[in-house]
Scaffold this active site. Structure first.
Site, mmCIF file in Angstrom:
data_model
loop_
_atom_site.group_PDB
_atom_site.id
_atom_site.type_symbol
_atom_site.label_atom_id
_atom_site.label_comp_id
_atom_site.label_asym_id
_atom_site.label_seq_id
_atom_site.Cartn_x
_atom_site.Cartn_y
_atom_site.Cartn_z
ATOM 1 N N SER A 76 -47.849 -48.904 8.286
ATOM 2 C CA SER A 76 -48.682 -47.706 8.302
ATOM 3 C C SER A 76 -49.712 -47.833 9.428
ATOM 4 O O SER A 76 -50.326 -48.882 9.600
ATOM 5 C CB SER A 76 -49.406 -47.532 6.974
ATOM 6 O OG SER A 76 -50.388 -46.516 7.085
ATOM 7 N N GLY B 110 -41.532 -36.458 10.040
ATOM 8 C CA GLY B 110 -40.752 -35.238 10.177
ATOM 9 C C GLY B 110 -39.834 -35.271 11.372
ATOM 10 O O GLY B 110 -39.550 -36.323 11.958
ATOM 11 N N ASN C 85 -41.266 -45.917 9.472
ATOM 12 C CA ASN C 85 -42.498 -45.280 9.009
ATOM 13 C C ASN C 85 -42.877 -44.141 9.961
ATOM 14 O O ASN C 85 -42.077 -43.726 10.801
ATOM 15 C CB ASN C 85 -43.615 -46.333 8.926
ATOM 16 C CG ASN C 85 -44.635 -46.033 7.844
ATOM 17 O OD1 ASN C 85 -45.031 -44.885 7.648
ATOM 18 N ND2 ASN C 85 -45.068 -47.063 7.137
ATOM 19 N N THR C 86 -44.113 -43.658 9.869
ATOM 20 C CA THR C 86 -44.586 -42.610 10.779
ATOM 21 C C THR C 86 -44.835 -43.184 12.172
ATOM 22 O O THR C 86 -44.973 -44.391 12.356
ATOM 23 C CB THR C 86 -45.877 -41.982 10.253
ATOM 24 O OG1 THR C 86 -46.872 -43.005 10.095
ATOM 25 C CG2 THR C 86 -45.645 -41.309 8.915
ATOM 26 N N ASN D 95 -50.531 -37.607 8.980
ATOM 27 C CA ASN D 95 -51.423 -38.064 7.922
ATOM 28 C C ASN D 95 -52.193 -39.292 8.366
ATOM 29 O O ASN D 95 -51.702 -40.122 9.124
ATOM 30 C CB ASN D 95 -50.648 -38.333 6.626
ATOM 31 C CG ASN D 95 -50.188 -39.768 6.488
ATOM 32 O OD1 ASN D 95 -50.957 -40.638 6.056
ATOM 33 N ND2 ASN D 95 -48.949 -40.041 6.872
ATOM 34 N N THR E 137 -47.847 -45.962 -1.469
ATOM 35 C CA THR E 137 -48.071 -47.393 -1.366
ATOM 36 C C THR E 137 -49.194 -47.832 -2.310
ATOM 37 O O THR E 137 -50.263 -47.222 -2.346
ATOM 38 C CB THR E 137 -48.437 -47.761 0.078
ATOM 39 O OG1 THR E 137 -47.323 -47.467 0.924
ATOM 40 C CG2 THR E 137 -48.795 -49.211 0.238
ATOM 41 N N ASN F 120 -43.551 -49.635 -3.342
ATOM 42 C CA ASN F 120 -43.996 -49.928 -1.978
ATOM 43 C C ASN F 120 -45.409 -50.491 -2.053
ATOM 44 O O ASN F 120 -46.300 -49.875 -2.646
ATOM 45 C CB ASN F 120 -43.956 -48.620 -1.173
ATOM 46 C CG ASN F 120 -44.284 -48.797 0.289
ATOM 47 O OD1 ASN F 120 -45.366 -49.238 0.645
ATOM 48 N ND2 ASN F 120 -43.345 -48.421 1.145
ATOM 49 N N LYS G 67 -40.703 -52.610 5.514
ATOM 50 C CA LYS G 67 -40.737 -51.301 6.174
ATOM 51 C C LYS G 67 -41.394 -51.440 7.531
ATOM 52 O O LYS G 67 -42.512 -51.949 7.639
ATOM 53 C CB LYS G 67 -41.497 -50.292 5.319
ATOM 54 C CG LYS G 67 -41.437 -48.857 5.874
ATOM 55 C CD LYS G 67 -41.929 -47.853 4.859
ATOM 56 C CE LYS G 67 -41.717 -46.413 5.350
ATOM 57 N NZ LYS G 67 -42.077 -45.415 4.321
ATOM 58 N N GLY H 213 -37.373 -38.024 9.821
ATOM 59 C CA GLY H 213 -36.896 -36.800 10.446
ATOM 60 C C GLY H 213 -35.634 -36.212 9.876
ATOM 61 O O GLY H 213 -35.066 -35.285 10.459
ATOM 62 N N ASP I 29 -45.387 -39.618 -3.979
ATOM 63 C CA ASP I 29 -45.936 -39.963 -5.290
ATOM 64 C C ASP I 29 -46.675 -41.292 -5.156
ATOM 65 O O ASP I 29 -46.145 -42.358 -5.454
ATOM 66 C CB ASP I 29 -44.815 -40.063 -6.323
ATOM 67 C CG ASP I 29 -45.339 -40.206 -7.748
ATOM 68 O OD1 ASP I 29 -46.572 -40.298 -7.911
ATOM 69 O OD2 ASP I 29 -44.518 -40.241 -8.681
ATOM 70 N N LYS I 30 -47.908 -41.203 -4.708
ATOM 71 C CA LYS I 30 -48.682 -42.398 -4.377
ATOM 72 C C LYS I 30 -49.028 -43.241 -5.595
ATOM 73 O O LYS I 30 -49.266 -44.445 -5.477
ATOM 74 C CB LYS I 30 -49.960 -42.003 -3.633
ATOM 75 C CG LYS I 30 -49.699 -41.342 -2.289
ATOM 76 C CD LYS I 30 -50.986 -40.852 -1.671
ATOM 77 C CE LYS I 30 -50.732 -40.238 -0.311
ATOM 78 N NZ LYS I 30 -49.854 -39.041 -0.390
ATOM 79 N N PHE J 165 -53.730 -45.241 2.375
ATOM 80 C CA PHE J 165 -53.338 -45.803 1.076
ATOM 81 C C PHE J 165 -54.331 -45.494 -0.051
ATOM 82 O O PHE J 165 -54.777 -46.404 -0.762
ATOM 83 C CB PHE J 165 -53.176 -47.324 1.162
ATOM 84 C CG PHE J 165 -52.110 -47.834 2.089
ATOM 85 C CD1 PHE J 165 -51.058 -47.040 2.502
ATOM 86 C CD2 PHE J 165 -52.166 -49.152 2.539
ATOM 87 C CE1 PHE J 165 -50.076 -47.546 3.367
ATOM 88 C CE2 PHE J 165 -51.196 -49.657 3.382
ATOM 89 C CZ PHE J 165 -50.148 -48.864 3.806
ATOM 90 N N ASN K 167 -52.544 -46.323 9.408
ATOM 91 C CA ASN K 167 -53.808 -45.807 8.880
ATOM 92 C C ASN K 167 -54.682 -46.845 8.200
ATOM 93 O O ASN K 167 -55.731 -46.507 7.664
ATOM 94 C CB ASN K 167 -53.515 -44.660 7.911
ATOM 95 C CG ASN K 167 -52.756 -43.532 8.589
ATOM 96 O OD1 ASN K 167 -53.042 -43.194 9.728
ATOM 97 N ND2 ASN K 167 -51.765 -42.992 7.908
ATOM 98 N N THR K 168 -54.262 -48.103 8.194
ATOM 99 C CA THR K 168 -55.096 -49.217 7.751
ATOM 100 C C THR K 168 -55.338 -50.105 8.951
ATOM 101 O O THR K 168 -54.373 -50.638 9.531
ATOM 102 C CB THR K 168 -54.417 -50.018 6.628
ATOM 103 O OG1 THR K 168 -54.251 -49.175 5.487
ATOM 104 C CG2 THR K 168 -55.250 -51.228 6.237
#
Length: 348
Positions: free
Chosen positions: A191, A273, A259-260, A122, A97, A155, A230, A302, A76-77, A126, A193-194
């Protein structure tokens, strides 16, 4: 079995991000229809008889948490479906986030499924409407009795366009906007991804961010807002130790681990996962050994079954979070896990 059939025959054939957005909206809409909402809660989201106790009785937060398993950030971003996710049996909901300023995230496609390993990848970056809009939604949630009853974490991450040397003020702004409406805050510096975000996990970069967030959050809320950081599963052991030492030195409330992971060859982005579980367990165990008994550890990465959840708790986690398993196991899963964990705790 019905959800498994639906997932394989319908949901898995639709673009992952599209079906994600559709499902979040469906959860939100369902929670607004009283009779339907009550039926769903009774069928899937029934609460365990005994909650996780409040801080005064040895628990992690100022008030009791209805269940050990909560929802990880990323589902739920925008903080739009909190009541619906609570309806499905999550013990607490972490939203975001959120970044200080609105941003669209990375180019699409940016979500991929891997059913054979029960994992997701993913590269979202963000996407969100910014801290001001997040604060508006959270304020609206807290305006109702039911909304105030839900344990919610916020977050916060760095706006992509903001350089790392301006990250402190970026995080400070977000904290000042959302802290009043949150049961706890999480600083996300993990993350993948940034660009450059994970560089902020170094103690030298992390300390001023955490100091600014704590100051701004507590001032905005007029109370102490529990603050956690995190971290990534890819941190070297000595870096995990350094973060733990910083938590103790600053008197922070805890750590969300993990995190991932970028330890894969699937392409850009982080994997969540089942593949993350072994390293997440190791990080949580190392953190608990280093931190001692007091700081809260939220174990995530996971968890797909009651056995995974028990392993994470045995490693030293106080609370748990999941995301990918919710996608693969369906809406009845979080309530079922929370009731099973409560029964196990009573039996010990």
């Amino acid at each position: 079995m019905l959800y498994d059939l639906l997932y394989k025959s319908v949901l898995s054939r639709i673009d992952p991000e599209v079906i994600h957005d559709v499902c979040v909206q469906a959860i939100e809409v369902t929670s607004r229809v009283p009779l339907v909402r009550d039926a769903v809660r009774e069928a899937w989201g029934r609460r365990p008889a005994a909650p996780v106790p409040a801080a005064g009785q040895g628990g992690p937060f100022a008030r009791p948490v209805p269940g050990v398993l909560g929802l990880a950030a990323g589902m739920d971003k925008e903080g739009q479906a909190i009541e619906g996710l609570d309806m499905l049996g999550f013990g607490f909901i972490e939203v975001g986030t959120f970044t200080a300023w609105p941003q669209p995230g990375n180019p699409k496609p940016r979500v991929w499924r891997y059913p054979s390993t029960r994992s997701l990848r993913n590269a979202m970056g963000f996407p969100n409407d910014g801290a001001d809009e997040a604060a508006r939604r959270l304020r609206a949630l807290r305006s109702t009795k039911r909304g105030r009853s839900i344990v919610v974490g916020a977050n916060i991450g760095k706006t992509k366009a903001v350089p790392n040397d301006e990250a402190v003020e970026d995080y400070r702004y977000s904290a000042s906007k959302v802290a009043r409406w949150a049961d706890y805050l999480v600083v996300n510096v993990s993350s993948p991804n940034t660009p450059g975000l994970r560089d902020l996990q170094s103690v030298e970069s992390l300390r001023p961010i955490l100091e600014a967030v704590r100051e701004a959050g507590d001032a905005a809320a007029g109370r102490h807002v529990p603050l956690l950081v995190k971290i990534a599963p890819d941190l070297a052991d000595e870096d995990v130790d350094a973060v733990a030492d910083l938590v103790l030195d600053m008197g922070l409330d805890g750590v969300v681990a993990t995190n991932t992971t970028i330890d894969h060859e699937l392409g850009a982005g982080g994997v969540s996962g089942a593949p993350v579980l072994p390293r997440a367990l190791a990080v949580v165990r190392r953190l608990r050994d280093r931190l001692g008994d007091e700081p809260t550890i939220i174990g995530v990465g996971g968890i797909s079954s009651i056995w995974d959840a028990e392993l994470m708790l045995d490693a030293g986690a106080d609370l748990l979070q999941a995301y990918s398993a919710f996608i693969y196991n369906g809406p009845a899963w979080p309530g079922r896990i929370n009731r099973a964990l409560a029964a196990t705790r009573r039996a010990r």
